[in-house]
Design a protein around this motif. Structure first.
Motif, PDB file in Angstrom:
ATOM      1  N   ASP A   3       0.832  -1.204   0.000  1.00 45.69           N
ATOM      2  CA  ASP A   3       0.000   0.000   0.000  1.00 45.69           C
ATOM      3  C   ASP A   3       0.869   1.257   0.000  1.00 45.69           C
ATOM      4  N   LEU A   4       0.335   2.292  -0.614  1.00 45.87           N
ATOM      5  CA  LEU A   4       0.996   3.588  -0.675  1.00 45.87           C
ATOM      6  C   LEU A   4       0.025   4.658  -0.203  1.00 45.87           C
ATOM      7  N   VAL A   5       0.564   5.674   0.454  1.00 42.65           N
ATOM      8  CA  VAL A   5      -0.210   6.862   0.808  1.00 42.65           C
ATOM      9  C   VAL A   5       0.446   8.039   0.096  1.00 42.65           C
ATOM     10  N   LEU A   6      -0.359   8.784  -0.635  1.00 43.00           N
ATOM     11  CA  LEU A   6       0.111   9.991  -1.321  1.00 43.00           C
ATOM     12  C   LEU A   6      -0.453  11.196  -0.583  1.00 43.00           C
ATOM     13  N   VAL A   7       0.394  12.188  -0.338  1.00 43.08           N
ATOM     14  CA  VAL A   7      -0.036  13.447   0.269  1.00 43.08           C
ATOM     15  C   VAL A   7       0.300  14.532  -0.735  1.00 43.08           C
TER      16      VAL A   7
END
Length: 112
Positions: A67-71
């Protein structure tokens, strides 16, 4: 992918009126590395947009599924709209990355 651990939280200096996107991408099985290979180009091109104030990708602690989180931070809604209408967003995200995702969620908010 993200910046070094000493980097401040990317929203520490957010100002009223800015638009923030926090997205979570869950790759389909076996697609994590393909997506990770596309991220540097996406980040570089997004950061080069005139209304982009920040664009960072992180792997959440303990996320062993890729999983990746982009901000993402934009000066205003028109800057976010320009990003979503850019050639690199369409080709990298919509055409190449989204088909490799099992799940995708995003929260868009305006800093108050």
């Amino acid at each position: 992918m993200g910046d070094t651990p000493t980097t401040i939280w990317p929203l520490d200096d957010a100002r009223p009126g800015e638009v923030v996107v926090i997205a979570r991408w869950s790759p389909s099985a076996g697609k994590s590395e393909t997506i990770a290979a596309l991220l540097p180009e996406l980040i570089q091109q997004s950061r080069a947009e005139s209304g982009c104030l920040g664009y960072q990708a992180y792997r959440p602690d303990g996320a062993d599924n890729g999983d990746l989180v982009l901000v993402e931070r934009y000066a205003d809604q028109s800057a976010l709209d320009a990003h979503r209408n850019s050639v690199h967003f369409r080709t990298l995200v919509l055409e190449r990355i989204v088909p490799l995702l099992a799940d995708r969620h995003a929260v868009v908010t305006t800093v108050q």
